[in-house]
Design a protein around this motif. Structure first.
Motif, PDB file in Angstrom:
ATOM      1  N   ALA A 126      -8.050  10.011  -4.481  1.00 43.85           N
ATOM      2  CA  ALA A 126      -9.361   9.422  -4.176  1.00 43.85           C
ATOM      3  C   ALA A 126      -9.321   8.528  -2.947  1.00 43.85           C
ATOM      4  CB  ALA A 126      -9.860   8.627  -5.382  1.00 43.85           C
ATOM      5  N   LEU A 127      -8.125   8.119  -2.510  1.00 39.52           N
ATOM      6  CA  LEU A 127      -8.024   7.355  -1.271  1.00 39.52           C
ATOM      7  C   LEU A 127      -8.339   8.261  -0.086  1.00 39.52           C
ATOM      8  CD1 LEU A 127      -4.679   5.371  -1.813  1.00 39.52           C
ATOM      9  CD2 LEU A 127      -7.005   4.483  -2.025  1.00 39.52           C
ATOM     10  N   SER A 128      -8.762   7.647   0.978  1.00 43.38           N
ATOM     11  CA  SER A 128      -9.026   8.435   2.182  1.00 43.38           C
ATOM     12  C   SER A 128      -7.704   8.951   2.760  1.00 43.38           C
ATOM     13  CB  SER A 128      -9.749   7.588   3.227  1.00 43.38           C
ATOM     14  OG  SER A 128      -8.910   6.552   3.707  1.00 43.38           O
ATOM     15  N   GLU A 129      -7.785  10.058   3.484  1.00 45.41           N
ATOM     16  CA  GLU A 129      -6.598  10.617   4.114  1.00 45.41           C
ATOM     17  C   GLU A 129      -5.965   9.614   5.074  1.00 45.41           C
ATOM     18  OE1 GLU A 129      -3.598  13.255   4.897  1.00 45.41           O
ATOM     19  OE2 GLU A 129      -5.194  13.448   3.392  1.00 45.41           O
ATOM     20  N   GLU A 130      -6.797   8.848   5.727  1.00 44.85           N
ATOM     21  CA  GLU A 130      -6.299   7.832   6.666  1.00 44.85           C
ATOM     22  C   GLU A 130      -5.472   6.776   5.945  1.00 44.85           C
ATOM     23  OE1 GLU A 130      -8.092   4.477   9.803  1.00 44.85           O
ATOM     24  OE2 GLU A 130      -9.436   5.827   8.707  1.00 44.85           O
ATOM     25  N   ASP A 131      -5.960   6.317   4.787  1.00 44.12           N
ATOM     26  CA  ASP A 131      -5.234   5.294   4.040  1.00 44.12           C
ATOM     27  C   ASP A 131      -3.905   5.836   3.512  1.00 44.12           C
ATOM     28  OD1 ASP A 131      -7.134   3.366   4.462  1.00 44.12           O
ATOM     29  OD2 ASP A 131      -8.187   3.704   2.567  1.00 44.12           O
ATOM     30  N   ARG A 132      -3.924   7.053   2.993  1.00 52.12           N
ATOM     31  CA  ARG A 132      -2.675   7.630   2.475  1.00 52.12           C
ATOM     32  C   ARG A 132      -1.646   7.801   3.590  1.00 52.12           C
ATOM     33  NH1 ARG A 132      -6.246  11.108  -0.260  1.00 52.12           N
ATOM     34  NH2 ARG A 132      -5.635  12.870   1.063  1.00 52.12           N
ATOM     35  N   THR A 133      -2.106   8.255   4.754  1.00 53.74           N
ATOM     36  CA  THR A 133      -1.179   8.436   5.873  1.00 53.74           C
ATOM     37  C   THR A 133      -0.614   7.106   6.338  1.00 53.74           C
ATOM     38  OG1 THR A 133      -2.397  10.409   6.589  1.00 53.74           O
ATOM     39  CG2 THR A 133      -0.960   9.353   8.208  1.00 53.74           C
ATOM     40  N   ARG A 134      -1.452   6.083   6.405  1.00 57.95           N
ATOM     41  CA  ARG A 134      -0.991   4.773   6.861  1.00 57.95           C
ATOM     42  C   ARG A 134       0.033   4.186   5.888  1.00 57.95           C
ATOM     43  NH1 ARG A 134      -5.002   2.129   5.826  1.00 57.95           N
ATOM     44  NH2 ARG A 134      -4.217   0.709   4.239  1.00 57.95           N
ATOM     45  N   ARG A 147      -7.410   4.259 -10.647  1.00 53.41           N
ATOM     46  CA  ARG A 147      -7.726   3.754  -9.310  1.00 53.41           C
ATOM     47  C   ARG A 147      -6.515   3.015  -8.751  1.00 53.41           C
ATOM     48  NH1 ARG A 147     -13.450   0.690  -8.124  1.00 53.41           N
ATOM     49  NH2 ARG A 147     -13.193   0.297  -5.903  1.00 53.41           N
TER      50      ARG A 147
END
Length: 269
Positions: free
Chosen positions: A104-112, A188
């Motif tokens: 559910a996290l954004s791809e940007e957050d997971r990558t960071r 979450r």
């Protein structure tokens, strides 16, 4: 307070403080070994080698791995160098986001978060999901309050509703037992910046400010004084100058009933 019943801040700092768990001190050179003449030992006196003590089974890491819905969390723990630490601690509880929670996290957050350059951010995030105590859901039910985490910040546990809440996350499966603690599956990923403990403190401060602010009505005498026009006895010099009923400082008496202000004629003789 939940914090008093579940753990102490000292325990969290001792276990996870200053990164000493994750690195060896390589600043001091090792002293050279002292050599001495080998002693002659009879063959029958040599003890057989002892087998190494096996690691405890079914730790929180083992249970997470066998469950099948925490693969992303396990990868994150490994990237943050927390896997071995959580295996060896004697009493911990993990609020474990499922794979669906991480998705559910954004791809940007997971990558960071998974970027090796941001390992400290990832570590703090994951330690916010860890409480240094073996927690049972019965300790949470019917209570609400902040609990110290291994990240040295407080997370809010709320057992006053139909389901246990951890900040804004909901516990989907509680009391998953392990040999060194417990696991609570949550829906979450938690974030220390969104701690509900801080939000609750702000709400209480705002409510206290409202309670302290009261509106006082003016005294009745003061209100009457403001509503009553000045009389001749109380009028100042400025008031009398502006009053049409006065001329040159003299006060004209009011007309008598039945009389008018018309001039009176004098009869001729």
């Amino acid at each position: 307070m939940l914090r008093t019943r579940l753990l102490t801040a000292t325990a969290a700092i001792a276990l996870f403080g200053a990164g000493s768990v994750f690195a060896q001190d390589a600043t001091a050179p090792a002293a050279p070994p002292t050599r001495s003449a080998p002693a002659t030992v009879p063959d029958e006196a040599v003890a057989p080698p002892q087998a190494a003590t096996p690691a405890a089974a079914n730790t929180v890491i083992d249970v997470l791995a066998s469950n099948g819905q925490f693969t992303t969390l396990l990868a994150a723990l490994e990237a943050a160098q927390l896997t071995d630490t959580l295996k060896t601690q004697p009493a911990i509880s993990i609020f474990a986001p499922t794979d669906a929670a991480f998705a559910a996290l954004s791809e940007e957050d997971r990558t960071r978060l998974m970027d090796p350059a941001n390992v400290n951010e990832l570590r703090q995030l994951l330690l916010y999901h860890v409480v240094v105590a073996d927690v049972n859901s019965s300790q949470i039910e019917g209570t609400k309050g902040g609990v110290e985490t291994a990240a040295r910040t407080q997370v809010q546990l709320d057992g006053t509703g139909s389901a246990i809440k951890v900040d804004e996350a909901t516990v989907t499966t509680a009391d998953i037992e392990a040999s060194n603690g417990a696991i609570f599956a949550i829906d979450r990923v938690l974030n220390p910046a969104d701690s509900q403990v801080a939000a609750g403190d702000a709400d209480e401060d705002a409510a206290a400010a409202v309670d302290d602010t009261t509106t006082e009505a003016p005294p009745a005498d003061a209100a009457m004084d403001e509503a009553t026009p000045p009389t001749d006895e109380t009028m100042t010099g400025d008031d009398m100058d502006n009053d049409p009923a006065t001329t040159d400082g003299e006060t004209t008496p009011p007309p008598v009933d039945g009389q008018t202000d018309a001039p009176v004629s004098t009869p001729q003789s």
